[in-house]
Design a protein around this motif. Sequence first.
Motif, PDB file in Angstrom:
ATOM      1  N   SER A 156       0.822  -1.207   0.000  1.00  0.00           N
ATOM      2  CA  SER A 156       0.000   0.000   0.000  1.00  0.00           C
ATOM      3  C   SER A 156       0.861   1.265   0.000  1.00  0.00           C
ATOM      4  N   LEU A 157       2.107   1.171   0.462  1.00  0.00           N
ATOM      5  CA  LEU A 157       3.014   2.315   0.352  1.00  0.00           C
ATOM      6  C   LEU A 157       3.486   2.475  -1.086  1.00  0.00           C
ATOM      7  N   PHE A 158       3.590   1.355  -1.737  1.00  0.00           N
ATOM      8  CA  PHE A 158       4.161   1.320  -3.079  1.00  0.00           C
ATOM      9  C   PHE A 158       3.245   1.994  -4.101  1.00  0.00           C
ATOM     10  N   GLN A 159       1.946   1.687  -4.006  1.00  0.00           N
ATOM     11  CA  GLN A 159       1.000   2.210  -4.997  1.00  0.00           C
ATOM     12  C   GLN A 159       0.958   3.742  -5.021  1.00  0.00           C
ATOM     13  N   PRO A 160       0.746   4.416  -3.870  1.00  0.00           N
ATOM     14  CA  PRO A 160       0.718   5.889  -3.893  1.00  0.00           C
ATOM     15  C   PRO A 160       2.022   6.486  -4.405  1.00  0.00           C
ATOM     16  N   PHE A 161       3.131   5.805  -4.126  1.00  0.00           N
ATOM     17  CA  PHE A 161       4.424   6.287  -4.591  1.00  0.00           C
ATOM     18  C   PHE A 161       4.464   6.314  -6.123  1.00  0.00           C
ATOM     19  N   ILE A 162       3.925   5.269  -6.720  1.00  0.00           N
ATOM     20  CA  ILE A 162       3.869   5.215  -8.189  1.00  0.00           C
ATOM     21  C   ILE A 162       2.981   6.335  -8.726  1.00  0.00           C
ATOM     22  N   VAL A 163       1.828   6.518  -8.058  1.00  0.00           N
ATOM     23  CA  VAL A 163       0.897   7.565  -8.498  1.00  0.00           C
ATOM     24  C   VAL A 163       1.572   8.940  -8.407  1.00  0.00           C
ATOM     25  N   LEU A 164       2.375   9.141  -7.362  1.00  0.00           N
ATOM     26  CA  LEU A 164       3.102  10.399  -7.192  1.00  0.00           C
ATOM     27  C   LEU A 164       4.050  10.630  -8.366  1.00  0.00           C
ATOM     28  N   LEU A 165       4.801   9.583  -8.725  1.00  0.00           N
ATOM     29  CA  LEU A 165       5.749   9.709  -9.835  1.00  0.00           C
ATOM     30  C   LEU A 165       5.026  10.024 -11.142  1.00  0.00           C
ATOM     31  N   ILE A 166       3.867   9.385 -11.329  1.00  0.00           N
ATOM     32  CA  ILE A 166       3.093   9.638 -12.539  1.00  0.00           C
ATOM     33  C   ILE A 166       2.567  11.070 -12.539  1.00  0.00           C
ATOM     34  N   GLY A 167       2.194  11.551 -11.342  1.00  0.00           N
ATOM     35  CA  GLY A 167       1.750  12.939 -11.195  1.00  0.00           C
ATOM     36  C   GLY A 167       2.829  13.907 -11.662  1.00  0.00           C
ATOM     37  N   PHE A 168       4.059  13.617 -11.313  1.00  0.00           N
ATOM     38  CA  PHE A 168       5.174  14.464 -11.740  1.00  0.00           C
ATOM     39  C   PHE A 168       5.275  14.499 -13.261  1.00  0.00           C
ATOM     40  N   SER A 169       5.040  13.325 -13.871  1.00  0.00           N
ATOM     41  CA  SER A 169       5.089  13.262 -15.330  1.00  0.00           C
ATOM     42  C   SER A 169       4.051  14.195 -15.946  1.00  0.00           C
TER      43      SER A 169
END
Length: 412
Positions: free
Chosen positions: A231-244
């Motif tokens: 569950s920590l991993f998923q939001p982290f990915i979403v954050l990186l995609i947000g940066f994109s």
Amino acid sequence: MLLGVLFVGISNYFGVNSVPYIRLTIDYIKTASNQNYLPSDSYHQLFIYGIYMLGYAALSGFFLFMTRQTIIVMSRMIEYDLKNELYDHYQKLDISFYKRNNTGDLMNRISEDVSRVRMYLGPAIMYILNTSFLFYFTITKMVTVDTKLTLFVLAPLPLLAISIYFVSDTINKKSTKVQEKLSEITTLSQESFSGIRVLKAYGRETHFINEFEGLSNNYKNITMGLVKIESLFQPFIVLLIGFSTLFTLYIGGMLAIKHQITYGNIAEFMVYVNKLTWPIASLGWVTSLIQRAAASQTRINDFLHTEPEIKSTHFSTEIIEGNVSFNNVSFAYPDTGIKALKNVSFEIPKGHSLAIIGRTGSGKSTIANLICRLYEPDSGEILRKRNNTVGRTKAAYCYRQSYHKKTSNNDL
Ligand SMILES: Nc1ncnc2c1ncn2[C@@H]1O[C@H](COP(=O)(O)OP(=O)(O)OP(=O)(O)O)[C@@H](O)[C@H]1O
Ligand SMILES: [Mg+2]
């Protein structure tokens, strides 16, 4: 599988190639609104673009359907084979294997572990292929628009790859433990159900309820650890995609103001980034699928590579009849080392009965077990004699197989 690879490629090709029509549409609208085209004319052009997008989407969808029909179907067939192979192997293994391993574990490996391996062979492989093709087609399209913008948008990706590498290792260790705990729970339930008469007769219900609760608690705690990481991993990915997305808007906006790219390009890039969102987000899930499958395959191989201790080298379909003869048979139970029989010799004529009387633990049942070849004697021979001649084969009456006895020392 190969067809699936082809279909997944075609599906992504059509999926990505519909995106440039978004740019064409937006740029058309902009030019049209500047130059005041006739509304009927622009509607017509917009309609054509719409038809193209729809056509590409439909083709992409059709090949996605074909992908699932090939790769997922293949994984189901492998699951079927693997289950059968495991079950066949279970049948070949000897009694001492079944004494060492409990039923719950055996059941877990043939059901839960096999289905985890299937999840890898089907969905995981499909998503990996999908992501690879999508990356290839999307990035080639993005580079033709603007290389600098592409680089900025993709900058968070290496970070993602590195974090996946570290997370997958932890997931692997935890999921092995989860699987072990699940086996324990299955074993306890299976044993308490099959032994329910004894359990009730001795009033052991509360004891088993507590035991089950303890195991369930263990399982829950370890699963919670796994869930926390995921569950920590998923939001982290979403954050990186947000940066994109942020980079697309900011840098794309700057480029558009300088007239290096069009408004349509910004919209196009947003769609590309969105297209990459789900595959990147699912990378974490796919990684854990692969890790779990690896752990499960190891557990399956453990059993598949277990060799039966009793091996029939010579199969015979003839009906075994004649005298049963024990010749200096000695046997010790392999797990306890208890010597149950020592130099036992006798012969039972065909059609006769033999009564064996002895203290408890003197080896009466052991003789029956050996005749059925549930165990192999340590030394001596168990023979079938016919017409007063010694058969060169030993008898395994229960299985109707005969086999040669390896010579071993009789001086136990
Ligand atoms: N499955 C087993 N694993 C290890 N040791 C065993 C096993 N079965 C029996 N033994 C041991 O082997 C010896 C012979 O046991 P066996 O069961 O053949 O005796 P028995 O004559 O049938 O006794 P009973 O009259 O109680 O049925 C005993 O010492 C027993 O403890
Ligand atoms: Mg007995």
